[in-house]
Motif scaffolding. Structure first.
Motif: not given
Length: 363
Positions: A140, A144, A148, A184
């Protein structure tokens, strides 16, 4: 201007982390590069595939184009396609044709001292991209960070992750990863998924309805791209766009997919379908049927041609290939802001950094 015999090289680059999608896992990527010269100019093309592509290119195609006119790309392309009749067009042969065709277009533009996009004719100066990766092997935190980087770092407003883990046997984790991805990227970014053909027909419909709750607007290969009836069934049942086409190795493949009503957006890979020559033909075929197109992988091989299309939706900014093309070429494009601008330099604007990447050469 007569062509010299093409020079072919093979490079294998390890991934920067374990990678997998719904139906395959890998730890390296192999790139086959073709360089072809005439007068004082050299054009560079490439494909992603096994070393056998290089063997085919050297043995079958290189002698065929040697000594022919560098400007007559339609004749060269036709000769290559005719020569593989008994070998079979899909797969290795098509990838070899593709790499050499991209090199020939790059060479022609350099001989004429033009950016390739100008040679083809510019329809738009900016081509939208979407960030692509999100492999099923990512934890995870890794997922992310990648999302991002695209959305909040480079301001790319559309991203795609892989689902269909373990041939569709991990649907709860698939949906959990989609939920995490939405958190996210936020509500404003477009979120796409790619199952790589992992699901069965009805399973794909069930998953697609769950995906709609998270605003997923692009469902790539929910079932096998060979199952045109299944793609049409899923497409008719869901509100999101159903897409496929990356395994198209010739124009009739795309004609069958379009005729079946199987997709909302046709994906085309110039490094598989027969190079820029066939890429443009497939895009025109899609436009004739009211469809937009999107490029698959190898973004720098597509950028100039994508800028010439009135029906381009976007280009795939695929993590593996972006990483390799940034390493291998001077002149790589910058997707910050969500678009690339492929009008600089001459040819496709890239220069192979052979010495810098020599450690990866395997053939």
């Amino acid at each position: 201007m007569k062509l010299q015999r093409p020079v072919v090289s093979v490079y294998t680059v390890p991934t920067d982390a374990p990678e997998a999608d719904g139906t395959l896992s890998w730890d390296s990527t192999t790139m086959v590069i073709a360089e072809v010269s005439a007068a004082d100019a050299t054009g560079t093309g490439w494909t992603y595939g096994p070393p056998a592509v290089a063997d085919f290119l050297r043995g079958q195609l290189a002698p065929l184009v040697e000594g022919r006119d560098a400007l007559d790309i339609p004749a060269l392309h036709d000769a290559m396609c005719r020569s593989v009749r008994n070998a079979g067009r899909p797969g290795v042969a098509a990838c070899a044709i593709s790499a050499l065709d991209v090199a020939l277009w790059d060479l022609k533009a350099r001989l004429l001292e033009l950016p390739l996009a100008r040679l083809l004719g510019v329809c738009r100066e900016e081509v939208p991209v979407y960030g692509s990766g999100g492999f099923t092997t990512y934890h995870d935190t890794h997922l992310a960070a990648q999302l991002n980087g695209w959305v909040h770092g480079q301001h790319i407003p559309r991203v795609k992750i892989k689902i269909g883990e373990s041939w569709g046997r991990a649907v709860p984790r698939d949906l959990a990863r989609v939920r995490a991805a939405r958190q996210v990227v936020g509500e404003d970014a477009e979120l796409y998924v790619d199952a790589n053909g992992a699901y069965t027909r009805k399973q794909a419909v069930r998953v697609g309805r769950a995906l709609a709750e998270h605003g997923v607007g692009w469902f790539e290969e929910p079932v096998s791209s060979d199952d045109l009836t299944g793609l049409r069934l899923v497409r008719d049942a869901l509100v999101c766009d159903v897409t496929a086409g990356e395994y198209g190795y010739d124009l009739p493949y795309f004609a069958r997919m379009i005729a079946a009503g199987a997709v909302d957006c046709l994906q085309i890979d110039a490094t598989r379908c027969g190079g820029i020559t066939e890429f443009l033909r497939a895009a025109a075929l899609a436009q004739a049927h009211g469809l937009e197109v999107s490029t698959h992988c190898a973004p720098h091989a597509h950028a100039a041609a994508a800028a010439s299309l009135p029906n381009i939706r976007h280009m795939e900014w695929f993590h593996d290939h972006v990483r390799i093309e940034d390493m291998f070429f001077d002149g790589a494009l910058d997707p910050t802001g969500g678009c690339v601008r492929p009008l600089g330099g001459v040819g496709h604007g890239l220069t192979l950094l052979a010495e810098e990447v020599g450690q990866y050469r395997v053939g």
